[in-house]
Design a protein around this motif. Sequence first.
Motif, PDB file in Angstrom:
ATOM      1  N   GLU A 128       0.793  -1.176  -0.046  1.00 15.86           N
ATOM      2  CA  GLU A 128      -0.134  -0.069   0.097  1.00 15.86           C
ATOM      3  C   GLU A 128       0.792   1.150   0.204  1.00 15.86           C
ATOM      4  OE1 GLU A 128      -3.695   0.977  -0.950  1.00 15.86           O
ATOM      5  OE2 GLU A 128      -3.698  -1.119   0.293  1.00 15.86           O
ATOM      6  N   SER A 129       0.585   2.271  -0.823  1.00 11.02           N
ATOM      7  CA  SER A 129       1.229   3.532  -0.920  1.00 11.02           C
ATOM      8  C   SER A 129       0.276   4.457  -0.930  1.00 11.02           C
ATOM      9  CB  SER A 129       2.047   3.545  -2.038  1.00 11.02           C
ATOM     10  OG  SER A 129       2.566   5.189  -2.019  1.00 11.02           O
ATOM     11  N   ALA A 130      -0.477   4.688   0.223  1.00 21.74           N
ATOM     12  CA  ALA A 130      -1.330   5.795   0.722  1.00 21.74           C
ATOM     13  C   ALA A 130      -0.795   7.124   0.065  1.00 21.74           C
ATOM     14  CB  ALA A 130      -1.763   5.793   2.073  1.00 21.74           C
ATOM     15  N   SER A 131       0.381   7.173   0.073  1.00 20.79           N
ATOM     16  CA  SER A 131       0.941   8.661  -0.320  1.00 20.79           C
ATOM     17  C   SER A 131       0.634   8.825  -1.529  1.00 20.79           C
ATOM     18  CB  SER A 131       2.375   8.590   0.314  1.00 20.79           C
ATOM     19  OG  SER A 131       2.665   8.464   1.767  1.00 20.79           O
ATOM     20  N   THR A 132       0.810   7.762  -2.599  1.00 23.78           N
ATOM     21  CA  THR A 132       1.068   8.008  -3.995  1.00 23.78           C
ATOM     22  C   THR A 132      -0.313   7.722  -4.645  1.00 23.78           C
ATOM     23  OG1 THR A 132       1.917   5.859  -4.471  1.00 23.78           O
ATOM     24  CG2 THR A 132       3.263   7.604  -4.017  1.00 23.78           C
ATOM     25  N   ALA A 133      -1.488   7.339  -3.718  1.00 23.74           N
ATOM     26  CA  ALA A 133      -2.796   6.717  -4.436  1.00 23.74           C
ATOM     27  C   ALA A 133      -3.111   7.772  -5.030  1.00 23.74           C
ATOM     28  CB  ALA A 133      -3.628   6.118  -3.280  1.00 23.74           C
ATOM     29  N   PRO A 134      -3.864   7.774  -6.410  1.00 19.61           N
ATOM     30  CA  PRO A 134      -4.337   8.758  -7.022  1.00 19.61           C
ATOM     31  C   PRO A 134      -5.780   9.370  -6.515  1.00 19.61           C
ATOM     32  CG  PRO A 134      -4.947   6.732  -8.241  1.00 19.61           C
ATOM     33  CD  PRO A 134      -4.089   6.238  -7.080  1.00 19.61           C
ATOM     34  N   ALA A 240      -4.694   8.580  19.382  1.00 14.75           N
ATOM     35  CA  ALA A 240      -3.635   7.679  20.013  1.00 14.75           C
ATOM     36  C   ALA A 240      -3.870   6.332  20.064  1.00 14.75           C
ATOM     37  CB  ALA A 240      -3.185   8.652  21.421  1.00 14.75           C
ATOM     38  N   ASN A 241      -5.052   5.780  20.323  1.00 15.98           N
ATOM     39  CA  ASN A 241      -5.267   4.493  20.539  1.00 15.98           C
ATOM     40  C   ASN A 241      -5.871   3.678  19.325  1.00 15.98           C
ATOM     41  OD1 ASN A 241      -8.274   4.946  20.372  1.00 15.98           O
ATOM     42  ND2 ASN A 241      -8.209   5.067  22.618  1.00 15.98           N
ATOM     43  N   SER A 242      -5.667   4.580  18.107  1.00 16.96           N
ATOM     44  CA  SER A 242      -6.162   4.011  16.792  1.00 16.96           C
ATOM     45  C   SER A 242      -4.822   3.776  15.907  1.00 16.96           C
ATOM     46  CB  SER A 242      -7.079   5.026  16.237  1.00 16.96           C
ATOM     47  OG  SER A 242      -8.096   5.132  16.749  1.00 16.96           O
ATOM     48  N   CYS A 243      -5.035   2.937  14.821  1.00 13.71           N
ATOM     49  CA  CYS A 243      -3.763   2.940  13.926  1.00 13.71           C
ATOM     50  C   CYS A 243      -3.217   4.271  12.932  1.00 13.71           C
ATOM     51  CB  CYS A 243      -3.663   1.722  12.901  1.00 13.71           C
ATOM     52  SG  CYS A 243      -5.224   1.982  11.854  1.00 13.71           S
ATOM     53  N   GLY A 244      -2.340   4.361  12.597  1.00 10.59           N
ATOM     54  CA  GLY A 244      -1.945   5.346  11.424  1.00 10.59           C
ATOM     55  C   GLY A 244      -2.046   5.158   9.942  1.00 10.59           C
ATOM     56  N   VAL A 245      -2.579   5.835   8.947  1.00  9.07           N
ATOM     57  CA  VAL A 245      -2.563   5.434   7.741  1.00  9.07           C
ATOM     58  C   VAL A 245      -1.090   5.542   7.267  1.00  9.07           C
ATOM     59  CG1 VAL A 245      -3.259   6.202   5.585  1.00  9.07           C
ATOM     60  CG2 VAL A 245      -4.833   6.594   7.448  1.00  9.07           C
ATOM     61  N   SER A 246      -0.729   4.506   6.574  1.00  8.99           N
ATOM     62  CA  SER A 246       0.650   4.250   6.431  1.00  8.99           C
ATOM     63  C   SER A 246       1.021   3.632   4.993  1.00  8.99           C
ATOM     64  CB  SER A 246       1.035   3.126   7.489  1.00  8.99           C
ATOM     65  OG  SER A 246       0.821   3.747   8.634  1.00  8.99           O
ATOM     66  N   ASP A 247       2.188   3.636   4.758  1.00  7.64           N
ATOM     67  CA  ASP A 247       2.796   3.130   3.366  1.00  7.64           C
ATOM     68  C   ASP A 247       3.745   2.129   3.855  1.00  7.64           C
ATOM     69  OD1 ASP A 247       1.817   5.294   1.931  1.00  7.64           O
ATOM     70  OD2 ASP A 247       3.786   6.326   2.507  1.00  7.64           O
ATOM     71  N   LEU A 336       3.225   0.728  14.826  1.00  8.48           N
ATOM     72  CA  LEU A 336       4.110   0.303  13.714  1.00  8.48           C
ATOM     73  C   LEU A 336       3.211   1.187  12.430  1.00  8.48           C
ATOM     74  CD1 LEU A 336       4.954  -3.395  14.111  1.00  8.48           C
ATOM     75  CD2 LEU A 336       6.591  -1.445  14.260  1.00  8.48           C
ATOM     76  N   GLY A 337       1.802   1.198  12.507  1.00 10.39           N
ATOM     77  CA  GLY A 337       1.314   1.658  11.225  1.00 10.39           C
ATOM     78  C   GLY A 337       0.447   0.630  10.424  1.00 10.39           C
ATOM     79  N   HIS A 338      -0.491   1.396   9.628  1.00  7.84           N
ATOM     80  CA  HIS A 338      -1.428   0.233   9.093  1.00  7.84           C
ATOM     81  C   HIS A 338      -1.473   0.304   7.588  1.00  7.84           C
ATOM     82  CE1 HIS A 338      -4.837  -2.282   8.144  1.00  7.84           C
ATOM     83  NE2 HIS A 338      -5.729  -1.536   8.847  1.00  7.84           N
ATOM     84  N   PRO A 339      -0.588  -0.129   6.696  1.00  6.06           N
ATOM     85  CA  PRO A 339      -0.588  -0.103   5.115  1.00  6.06           C
ATOM     86  C   PRO A 339      -1.481  -0.977   4.829  1.00  6.06           C
ATOM     87  CG  PRO A 339       1.374  -1.220   6.095  1.00  6.06           C
ATOM     88  CD  PRO A 339       0.523  -0.819   7.288  1.00  6.06           C
ATOM     89  N   TRP A 340      -3.002  -0.499   4.453  1.00  3.58           N
ATOM     90  CA  TRP A 340      -4.042  -1.405   4.328  1.00  3.58           C
ATOM     91  C   TRP A 340      -3.714  -2.667   3.781  1.00  3.58           C
ATOM     92  CZ3 TRP A 340      -5.057   3.859   2.024  1.00  3.58           C
ATOM     93  CH2 TRP A 340      -5.613   4.824   3.014  1.00  3.58           C
ATOM     94  N   GLY A 341      -3.460  -2.597   2.469  1.00  9.24           N
ATOM     95  CA  GLY A 341      -3.346  -3.922   1.616  1.00  9.24           C
ATOM     96  C   GLY A 341      -2.230  -4.658   2.099  1.00  9.24           C
ATOM     97  N   ALA A 342      -1.248  -4.176   2.812  1.00 11.40           N
ATOM     98  CA  ALA A 342      -0.013  -4.983   3.395  1.00 11.40           C
ATOM     99  C   ALA A 342      -0.311  -5.430   4.680  1.00 11.40           C
ATOM    100  CB  ALA A 342       1.237  -3.986   3.249  1.00 11.40           C
TER     101      ALA A 342
END
Length: 396
Positions: A128-134, A240-247, A336-342
């Motif tokens: 998952e690259s949330a940063s570059t998703a169109p 703070a008690n939820s994941c972060g959107v990630s790559d 650690l973060g949550h890169p959805w598809g990964a």
Amino acid sequence: MSAPGSAPATAPAPAPATAPVIVAARRTPIGTAGGVLRDLAADELAAPVLRALLADAGLTTVDDVLLGNVFGPGGNTARADALRAGLAAGVPGLTVDRQCASGLAAITVAAALIRAGEGEAYLAGGVESASTAPHRLWRTDPPQAYTRAPFAPAELGDPEMGEAADLVAAEAGISRERQDRFALRSHERAVAARAAGRFDDELVEVAGVRRDQRPRAGFTAARLARFRPAFTENGTATAANSCGVSDGAAAVLIVSERVRRERNLPGLRLVVSATSGCDPRRLGLGVVPALREVLEYGTPQVTEFTEAFAGQALACLDAAGLDEETVNRDGGAIALGHPWGASGAVLAVRLFAQLVRQGRGGSGLTALSAGGGLGVAALWQAVGPDGEPVPPGGAR
């Protein structure tokens, strides 16, 4: 659901030649969206991981590449990633979308293909690259921003994930204080694991990035208590008690027992996997039926579970009878973060690192819920180069 055949307790039968076994597992560092990996597209994240897996096992090719992806550019991401990794044009590619469970679903689909005799070696995981998703727009007048796919028909209930997490936590009686303690533990464990180098051997350096970006020291219970509800007015889920959107990207090399035996490799043999669904209004509970199914086959010594939201994760663990203290011993997605598809594949990489690479042995569980009220769970057994199960502690 897939399950092993029965065997006499006094003389267990050898694993069938088509039993699926993970023999290598790697991931990139996980970066916060817009952070250290912001300039890397999905194929640029996944390709180094795929190459590393082949090198780890001494293979040059596979039958197929299966990768989960949720919000990328489309166009069969797995195929583009396979080509970017240098695999021959004859190796196809299959992109899997089971939302946040896509990475683990890709691995269980690959396992099913091995059991069916379709092939004997697969690269499977997610990216998952949330940063570059169109950016996308709905074709309305005027056009409206497209923020996410519908998880379910609106009339059946299609809440935002944070809203659904608050509902699940409230109905399960998960207090704000308990959620904050869970989140604090996730950060403390991840920071300690990173400092001790327990992530090092599973990571593939990309663009000069060598470590996970998000885990942070310095959180305290008092500090977490100051965060306001993030999704509903009286909710308990916070930033703070939820994941972060990630790559990030993560994948495994999963092969037949015949290939594993031929190469004399240790690994994680799949014992059983299950996929389930639930009311989409309570989407965070999607994995509970799958968890109950796989836990009928044994109690894991190690559990890796995606912490999308502390309250949602705790509700699932409670429903399945799993001790929260034994879950994610090196921290989870909140830290650690949550890169959805990964993310589902990250679980398998982490489990492989602990049971096989670090020699702990025993059995392990990977599980997570996903958008739409879905869930995937899988139970694994560490095996040695001789194919025999490695008991907890690593001794035989």
